[in-house]
Design an enzyme around this catalytic site. Sequence first.
Site, PDB file in Angstrom:
ATOM      1  N   ASP A   1       0.840  -1.197   0.000  1.00 11.64           N
ATOM      2  CA  ASP A   1       0.000   0.000   0.000  1.00 11.64           C
ATOM      3  C   ASP A   1       0.874   1.246   0.000  1.00 11.64           C
ATOM      4  OD1 ASP A   1      -2.194  -1.644   0.161  1.00 11.64           O
ATOM      5  OD2 ASP A   1      -2.530  -1.317   2.306  1.00 11.64           O
ATOM      6  N   LYS A   2       0.333   2.319  -0.501  1.00 13.45           N
ATOM      7  CA  LYS A   2       1.058   3.589  -0.558  1.00 13.45           C
ATOM      8  C   LYS A   2       1.666   3.969   0.786  1.00 13.45           C
ATOM      9  CE  LYS A   2       0.229   8.553  -1.151  1.00 13.45           C
ATOM     10  NZ  LYS A   2      -0.791   9.589  -1.471  1.00 13.45           N
TER      11      LYS A   2
END
Length: 327
Positions: free
Chosen positions: A140-141
């Site tokens: 995930d970012k």
Amino acid sequence: MSGVQNLTVTKDEADIRLDRWFKRRFPHVPFGLVAKLARKGQVRVDGARVKPEDRLQPGQSVRVPPLPDPGELKETPSLSREDAAFARSLVIYQDEEIIAFNKPPGLPVQGGSKVTHHLDRLLDAFGRGEERPRLVHRLDKDTSGVLVVAKTAQAAKRLSKLFQGRDLKKTYWAVCLGVPAPRVGEIKGFMKKSSGGEGDREMMVPARHGEEGAQYALTRYAVADEAGRRVSWVLLRPETGRTHQLRVHMAAAGHSILGDGKYVCDIPTPEGLSRKLHLHARKLEIPRPGKKPLVIEAGLPAHMIDTFDALGLGPRADLSAVEAVLE
């Protein structure tokens, strides 16, 4: 602009994602355009609609709609020296098959709508065309830690299969609200992507077995340390690789990961701590034929170091014993 093409997936392209397949076959076509064409149903596989992240198998037929010529697209600017240097600064391991990065929080792995600065773009620092490294998994970012890319098509195929199976061990460190009970256990169930109404396409929600889109997910966990019952340091071992799996599972257990504004629980966040997501892909253990597994570890990001220091997490923990119960 070319006409419609129907191209056959080769053996060397087994298990490759659709967007990566386009990157190989049509390097001038940006990710955003591939996603748009797939969303509109103009790109199809064996006549069926597909998503950019869907994986291809040998013998499948990919319908490729008319594509703009290279000169018709805005030329992708080459990496600046600063960006190339930044990409190289993230490398924590490299051999003839892979490059491993310590991905910082806030850096997306891939581009998309309005996202131009991402790790996939930074891979230009390591080669172009067939020499360009290939993504084989994602973080995930806002999740930091170990992320590996493959240097060759053969390595990409092998690693992709490992990430889809359970032979590859992933260990995450998280700072969670409260203290899970029992201190060692597993969280499992079905989840699916939300859709419609207030649905966020990147929001995962509980699902029932057999429900359309439902995917089984299993996470093992063990508490390594705690700070006055307010927060805990938890080691997480995802046995499956679902979107947002660890965040969903810890929230479902009533102990959301500190800084997670999407998957929340009823326990308040202590004052004075960073509101960044405290989830870090600490260690990756990659099996190798005829050799010991390759173990890659990534140091904590600054905001998690600050939180560990502020709460006194770590000195009391017998980490080897905690890791042993996850096996």
